[in-house]
Design a protein around this motif. Structure first.
Motif, PDB file in Angstrom:
ATOM      1  N   GLY A   1      -5.075   3.461  -3.241  1.00 51.62           N
ATOM      2  CA  GLY A   1      -3.584   2.988  -2.535  1.00 51.62           C
ATOM      3  C   GLY A   1      -2.664   2.708  -3.558  1.00 51.62           C
ATOM      4  O   GLY A   1      -2.806   3.033  -4.721  1.00 51.62           O
TER       5      GLY A   1
ATOM      6  N   THR B   1      -5.236  -2.487   4.537  1.00 55.60           N
ATOM      7  CA  THR B   1      -3.974  -1.909   4.659  1.00 55.60           C
ATOM      8  C   THR B   1      -2.938  -2.391   3.626  1.00 55.60           C
ATOM      9  O   THR B   1      -2.246  -1.728   2.976  1.00 55.60           O
ATOM     10  CB  THR B   1      -3.352  -1.722   5.939  1.00 55.60           C
ATOM     11  OG1 THR B   1      -3.515  -3.068   6.677  1.00 55.60           O
ATOM     12  CG2 THR B   1      -4.125  -0.902   6.937  1.00 55.60           C
TER      13      THR B   1
ATOM     14  N   ARG C   1      -5.127   7.596   4.523  1.00 59.76           N
ATOM     15  CA  ARG C   1      -5.707   8.369   3.229  1.00 59.76           C
ATOM     16  C   ARG C   1      -5.645   9.860   3.712  1.00 59.76           C
ATOM     17  O   ARG C   1      -5.363  10.790   2.739  1.00 59.76           O
ATOM     18  CB  ARG C   1      -7.382   7.923   3.200  1.00 59.76           C
ATOM     19  CG  ARG C   1      -7.322   6.381   2.371  1.00 59.76           C
ATOM     20  CD  ARG C   1      -8.861   6.104   2.127  1.00 59.76           C
ATOM     21  NE  ARG C   1      -8.640   5.088   1.137  1.00 59.76           N
ATOM     22  CZ  ARG C   1      -9.444   3.887   0.992  1.00 59.76           C
ATOM     23  NH1 ARG C   1     -10.326   3.695   2.359  1.00 59.76           N
ATOM     24  NH2 ARG C   1      -9.248   3.074   0.177  1.00 59.76           N
TER      25      ARG C   1
ATOM     26  N   PHE D   1      -3.616  -1.155   0.278  1.00 59.28           N
ATOM     27  CA  PHE D   1      -3.424   0.055   0.262  1.00 59.28           C
ATOM     28  C   PHE D   1      -1.787   0.510   0.251  1.00 59.28           C
ATOM     29  O   PHE D   1      -1.301   1.235  -0.506  1.00 59.28           O
ATOM     30  CB  PHE D   1      -3.786   0.907   1.609  1.00 59.28           C
ATOM     31  CG  PHE D   1      -3.922   2.413   1.377  1.00 59.28           C
ATOM     32  CD1 PHE D   1      -4.790   3.130   0.578  1.00 59.28           C
ATOM     33  CD2 PHE D   1      -2.810   3.242   2.065  1.00 59.28           C
ATOM     34  CE1 PHE D   1      -4.816   4.552   0.607  1.00 59.28           C
ATOM     35  CE2 PHE D   1      -2.813   4.445   1.897  1.00 59.28           C
ATOM     36  CZ  PHE D   1      -3.954   5.454   1.205  1.00 59.28           C
TER      37      PHE D   1
ATOM     38  N   LEU E   1      -6.172   2.591   7.781  1.00 61.35           N
ATOM     39  CA  LEU E   1      -6.439   2.935   6.589  1.00 61.35           C
ATOM     40  C   LEU E   1      -6.914   4.520   6.270  1.00 61.35           C
ATOM     41  O   LEU E   1      -6.357   5.119   5.518  1.00 61.35           O
ATOM     42  CB  LEU E   1      -7.388   1.909   5.769  1.00 61.35           C
ATOM     43  CG  LEU E   1      -7.650   1.849   4.405  1.00 61.35           C
ATOM     44  CD1 LEU E   1      -6.394   1.356   3.876  1.00 61.35           C
ATOM     45  CD2 LEU E   1      -8.737   0.812   4.419  1.00 61.35           C
TER      46      LEU E   1
END
Lengths: 560, 92
Positions: A172, A31, A420, A34, A416
């Motif tokens: 990301g 994360t 997305r 991202f 995550l």
């Protein structure tokens, strides 16, 4: 396929392949990767990424046209000063401190520093501002595809969506940042080459920033003859009060835009955040100091090409843009309605602001490869901004709403995945808005700055510099600032209230007034409400010093 | 840093900020807008000076202001012995 189309295709395919390769090479699976690229981006690269993120289709495609045509010269200075001056505020007042605070998003800072109610307002504001912006970018992608490759707008937007989807969902913030570095390189080369070439051709001085000065007398004379007022004359199209307020709204709005601020979290350290701001403004200034010269050169050549020319003898650039309806008669009816022997007058023709930069190589008679390069540059500007905005939307949904509000136990993999999915959803909505833009999009983009300035800027600055700024104060300030500004905009904007407003303040300038109201309300309410906890006050004290601090680290990891 | 040093560090930071922001306002709102008409009577390389500040000069000054800020803060950090910066990315 014409020579220009072939070259455009070559540049588009080349640049798009590069973006895809970079995205694949920098894919992420955490994360922190991202949302903030694990905080591992060197300052110059981060600066270039911020510059690409910041300079949208509006900066690249529209700004020179707005300065030269709509602003009639001096009036367009509000954009030049407003969209760069905000970086001084960012660098001095926000970036280092927010980096030290160490979170992922603006709502994160607002929520932690103040309260959950404040977080909620911030999330809504961040998402609204970002969606408004991103719709404009997708429309820009469509414009470039239609004009240069002759494909349908819908198909153009879908191709753009596909590319953004690939690198944003996969990579990301890390993928986006490195792609933006490449996109910055493409867009700045595409902007500077024609500007230098046209300057050399028109003035004999290759540096447009200097050559610009040598044509101003001639341009002033031409404009005066046409009854437009001199190009350099002050307050022709906008009065002094509005010049000040609009410039201020754009400056303070820049310093309150979520997709810009979040980039300082991607810097390695507080020191790197300072350097990122410097690099960012340096890279931005390369385009922003060139834009006014492009505006002046284009205006001069357009007047010379059009004024007194018979319609049958107009140059090619005029004919191609008239064919797609971006050059019309002053009343909006097509040029083709005129008889071939009509003698054109500049003031009888309406030229769309958006074509100045895209057409400048053709107007200046530069070869086809350069025209193709400019098209690729326009796409780079639009795509890079779109991806940065989409990341803000995705992180607001996945981090501020899903993780903070709905499921605080979510595993990293789960967060995550939500990030997305939110990104993919946002891309589809953005694409839809790009294909079917609501009529007021262009106006709303300008208004978004006013809203950001009236809502975020005071709360961020006071949250950092004033330990006793309370949650109730900030919430009240944000709400009042946002609501008065919105109300004034609805009251004065052409398509709704169309009123003259108070003192003739333009709707785009009211954000600065809203900001002052926000400051006043926040400070007043803070006097009478519960002070922040001692830990919070200590924390605000700690973020003033750039060194490592246990307290800040513990707080950021959620241990306090 | 002890409490005394912290106070001094912050005071010098604020003073630097105040100087730079004053210049920031003077070149943009001052030279570019409020005093643009008198400045336009002065000409430089073909540019009326007020117009030049509004379209070029203010932007160039902004870059210089941030450069000075970065440079002075680096010096300030060194003077107060800050050589270790926060480099962690925090998870919330």
């Amino acid at each position: 396929m014409s020579e220009i189309q072939t070259w455009t295709l070559v540049f588009v395919v080349l640049t798009f392949s590069a973006y895809i390769y970079i995205a694949y090479a920098s894919r992420v699976n955490t994360t922190s990767g991202f949302y903030v690229a694990s905080g591992g981006i060197p300052a110059p690269a981060n600066g270039a990424a911020i510059a690409a993120d910041w300079m949208s289709a509006a900066s690249f495609i529209s700004m020179a046209g707005i300065i030269g045509l709509a602003g009639n010269g001096y009036g367009g200075s509000v954009y030049l000063m407003g969209w760069t001056g905000g970086y001084v505020l960012l660098a001095l007042l926000l970036a280092p401190y927010l980096r030290k605070f160490g979170k992922y998003t603006i709502p994160d800072f607002v929520g932690d520093r103040y309260s959950e109610t404040a977080r909620l307002i911030a999330v809504v504001a961040a998402i609204v501002v970002s969606f408004v912006y991103v719709a404009g970018q997708m429309a820009g992608v469509g414009l470039v595809f239609t004009r240069f490759l002759g494909v349908d707008t819908t198909l153009g937007v879908i191709i753009g969506m596909g590319i953004v989807f690939f690198y944003a969902v996969l990579g990301g913030m890390k993928g986006i940042t490195w792609t933006q570095v490449a996109q910055y390189s493409v867009l700045i080369v595409a902007y500077l080459i024609p500007a230098f070439a046209v300057s050399a051709k028109v003035t004999g001085i290759a540096v447009p920033h200097i050559g610009f000065g040598s044509i101003l007398d001639e341009l002033n004379g031409l404009q005066a003859d046409l009854g437009l007022g001199e190009y350099t004359a002050a307050f022709g199209s906008t009065n002094m009060l509005n010049m000040v307020l609009i410039t201020a709204s754009l400056m303070f709005g820049t310093a309150g835009l979520p997709h810009v601020i979040v980039r300082f979290y991607t810097a390695k350290s507080v020191r790197a955040a300072r350097f990122s701001a410097l690099w960012a403004l340096f890279f931005i200034s390369l385009l922003y100091t060139t834009a006014p010269s492009v505006a002046a050169f284009s205006k001069l050549q357009i007047i010379q090409d059009i004024e007194g020319t018979a319609l049958s003898e107009t140059p090619t650039w005029f004919n191609t843009w008239a064919d797609v309806g971006l050059i019309t008669q002053a009343d909006g009816s097509p040029i083709s309605d005129l008889a071939a022997e009509t003698t054109l007058r500049y003031t009888d023709v309406l030229i769309n602001n958006d074509i100045i930069v895209l057409a400048s190589p053709e107007i200046g008679g530069l070869p086809a490869p350069i025209v193709g390069l400019v098209a690729a540059g326009g796409l780079a500007a639009a795509l890079s901004t779109a991806s940065g905005l989409l990341l803000v939307i995705s992180s607001s949904v996945a981090n501020d709403v899903y993780f903070k509000k709905i499921n605080p136990q979510a595993t990293e993999a789960r967060q995550l995945l939500v990030g997305r999915i939110a990104m993919a959803g946002a891309i589809v909505v953005a694409g839809y808005l790009g294909i079917n833009p609501p009529g007021f999009v262009a106006q709303v983009v300008a208004l978004a700055f006013g809203l950001a300035c009236a809502s975020f800027f005071p709360v961020l600055v006071l949250g950092i510099f004033w330990k006793n700024c309370t949650a109730a104060g900030a919430t009240a300030g944000m709400a009042v600032g946002l609501l008065t500004t919105m109300a004034y905009m609805l009251w004065t904007i052409d398509i709704y209230g169309n009123s003259d407003g108070i003192f003739g303040i333009a709707e785009t300038g009211f954000g600065a007034v809203g900001m002052l109201i926000n400051f006043a309300v926040t400070i007043a309410v803070s006097q009478f409400t519960t002070k922040p906890s001692p830990v919070m006050q200590e924390l605000v004290e700690e973020i003033r010093y750039p060194g490592r601090t246990e307290l800040v680290a513990k707080h950021a990891q959620g241990e306090l | 840093m002890d409490a005394q040093a912290r106070k001094e560090y912050w005071r010098r930071n604020l003073r630097l900020m105040a100087v730079l922001l004053t210049i920031w306002a003077l070149v943009s709102f001052g030279a570019g807008i409020l005093f643009v008409e008198p400045l336009n009577n002065i000409s430089m390389l073909g540019f009326p000076l007020g117009f030049w500040f509004a379209q070029q000069g203010s932007i160039i000054t902004f870059v210089i202001l941030i450069a000075v800020y970065v440079w002075r803060m680096d010096k300030l950090d060194a003077e107060f012995g800050i050589d270790e910066y926060e480099e962690e990315v925090h998870h919330s």
